[in-house]
Design an enzyme around this catalytic site. Structure first.
Site, short mmCIF file in Angstrom:
data_model
loop_
_atom_site.label_atom_id
_atom_site.label_comp_id
_atom_site.label_asym_id
_atom_site.label_seq_id
_atom_site.Cartn_x
_atom_site.Cartn_y
_atom_site.Cartn_z
N ARG A 47 -0.93 3.48 3.11
CA ARG A 47 -2.09 2.57 1.98
C ARG A 47 -2.94 3.50 2.38
O ARG A 47 -4.60 3.99 2.22
CB ARG A 47 -2.66 1.52 3.09
CG ARG A 47 -2.02 0.42 2.92
CD ARG A 47 -3.06 -0.78 3.69
NE ARG A 47 -1.74 -1.64 4.16
CZ ARG A 47 -2.36 -2.55 5.35
NH1 ARG A 47 -2.92 -2.43 6.56
NH2 ARG A 47 -2.04 -3.77 5.41
N ARG B 249 -8.51 1.28 -0.28
CA ARG B 249 -9.39 1.06 0.44
C ARG B 249 -10.72 2.56 0.99
O ARG B 249 -11.70 2.01 0.86
CB ARG B 249 -9.67 -0.55 1.34
CG ARG B 249 -9.11 -1.28 0.35
CD ARG B 249 -8.72 -2.48 1.43
NE ARG B 249 -7.67 -2.42 2.04
CZ ARG B 249 -7.67 -3.20 3.39
NH1 ARG B 249 -8.49 -4.45 3.25
NH2 ARG B 249 -6.66 -3.03 4.06
N ARG C 76 -12.25 0.10 -8.73
CA ARG C 76 -11.41 -0.70 -9.16
C ARG C 76 -12.44 -2.21 -9.17
O ARG C 76 -11.99 -3.07 -9.26
CB ARG C 76 -10.39 -0.65 -7.47
CG ARG C 76 -9.18 -0.50 -7.45
CD ARG C 76 -8.52 -1.84 -7.53
NE ARG C 76 -9.06 -3.14 -7.24
CZ ARG C 76 -8.57 -4.13 -6.52
NH1 ARG C 76 -7.69 -3.31 -5.13
NH2 ARG C 76 -9.13 -5.72 -6.19
N ASP D 24 1.35 -4.04 -4.63
CA ASP D 24 1.28 -4.96 -4.12
C ASP D 24 2.50 -5.61 -3.64
O ASP D 24 3.52 -5.63 -4.94
CB ASP D 24 -0.04 -5.43 -3.88
CG ASP D 24 -0.24 -7.17 -3.52
OD1 ASP D 24 -0.85 -6.87 -2.28
OD2 ASP D 24 0.67 -8.17 -2.34
N TYR E 59 5.54 -15.45 3.50
CA TYR E 59 4.21 -15.84 2.21
C TYR E 59 4.41 -17.04 1.31
O TYR E 59 3.92 -17.81 1.16
CB TYR E 59 4.18 -14.93 1.07
CG TYR E 59 2.82 -13.94 2.16
CD1 TYR E 59 1.65 -14.01 2.43
CD2 TYR E 59 3.82 -12.56 2.15
CE1 TYR E 59 1.02 -12.63 2.56
CE2 TYR E 59 2.12 -11.63 3.13
CZ TYR E 59 1.01 -11.67 3.14
OH TYR E 59 0.25 -10.66 4.11
#
Length: 346
Positions: free
Chosen positions: A29, A33, A42, A78, A153
């Site tokens: 990552r 963010r 973004r 992702d 998921y």
């Protein structure tokens, strides 16, 4: 198939368990963010859409390489991108994560999981082409979610803490579960093949949720599908990395599934992890990501502990024991890279 420009990089040498000029560093990552420049580019763009814009993917992937001088880039994507590409109804909801419109619960639902083709994901090929030109001698790591985590998921319909529906299928209908994971292994392998053929120098399979399983269940119900993915890309000769969270009891099996490099979270010291994994594998990890919220001296002391535990390894790639947290100070990451490079210079 190995891109010659990156072959002698410290990262790939460590993955191949060869002598390195310094311990290579990258962060899971790292493209994300924690970087203000990431949040800026973004802004107003949904996550899945941002994964399908080659120029934006290129910029985001390059940002941590420019800022932190890490030894490898990780392709910005992702784990649900290949599932979206084959037409499944799903979205990534801010603050929640991937949400599936119609969960997979019956054998009839398997028909919705068609094969993934390169034509489904032209943006991946384009983005990696752009990236490899920009990166030069810096390797690019391809990225995919592992069959178990994808299946969880799909069966749960979104994030879960208990995996009650997924585990109920695994225990109660093992044939359906095996067919689901086998189908997902084919999709995942196709996704990784596109990335490698476009120029990725290594690949990492993320099994984020697999730490919820006992070793016997992993061996019986998950390992065959993960092994199928690794086998499918073995012929390319690129290093294959396997990572999961809370997988201390599974480390040996995760190596046996076919990884060349086993990722280790922060719960198991690297020397103990090596004992569990056994010979013939490099290790990746494993500083606790929360350490980065402390002062510089503490970060360096904790990083030194990781390096000391890694001293006897056949190959070591320095990383966090999980992904970079959103509120991490980017400067702390930059200083950490510099510290590891300086402390391990040979």
């Amino acid at each position: 198939m190995q891109p010659t420009a990156t072959y002698d990089s410290a990262f790939l040498k460590a993955c191949r368990r060869e002598p390195v000029p310094h311990t290579p560093v990258w962060f899971m990552r790292q493209a994300g963010r924690s970087l203000p420049e990431y949040r800026k580019v973004r802004e107003g763009i949904p996550m899945l859409e941002s994964c399908m814009r080659p120029e934006l993917v290129t910029e985001i992937t390059l940002q941590p390489v420019r800022r932190h001088h890490v030894d490898a880039a990780i392709y910005f994507s992702d784990i649900v991108v290949p599932l979206k590409a084959i037409g499944l109804g799903l979205d990534i909801k801010p603050g929640v994560g991937p949400v599936v419109e119609e969960p997979i619960r019956t054998r009839a639902d398997l028909a919705r999981l068609r094969d993934l083709t390169p034509e489904d994901i032209p943006y991946v090929t384009e983005a990696i082409g752009l990236l490899t030109k920009e990166l030069g001698q810096t390797p690019l790591i391809g990225f995919a979610g592992a069959p178990f985590t994808l299946a969880s998921y799909l069966v749960e319909g979104g994030p879960s803490r208990t995996y009650e529906n997924a585990k109920a299928m695994m225990y109660g209908d093992p044939e359906l579960w095996a067919d689901l994971l086998d189908r997902l292994a084919d999709i995942t392998a196709a996704f990784l093949k596109v990335q490698i053929e476009a120029g990725a120098s290594a690949v990492q399979l993320f099994d984020s949720w697999v730490g919820s399983l006992a070793p016997a269940d992993y061996r019986r119900s998950v390992m065959p599908a993960s092994a199928k993915v690794f086998d499918a890309v073995a012929g390319y000769g690129v290093p294959r990395i396997h990572f999961g969270v809370g997988t201390g009891e599974l480390l040996k099996l995760m190596g046996e599934a076919g990884a060349d490099v086993v990722g280790v979270d922060w719960r198991v010291p690297l020397d103990e992890a090596q004992r569990r994994v056994g010979p013939g594998k490099a290790l990746q990890g494993n500083l606790d990501p929360t350490v980065l919220f402390t002062d510089k001296d503490t970060v360096e002391a904790k990083a030194r502990e990781v390096l000391d535990a890694a001293a006897g390894l056949e190959g070591h790639v320095f990383n966090l024991g999980h992904g970079v947290m959103p509120n991490t100070d980017p400067d702390a990451l930059t200083r950490l890279v510099e510290y590891v490079h300086t402390a391990t210079a040979r």
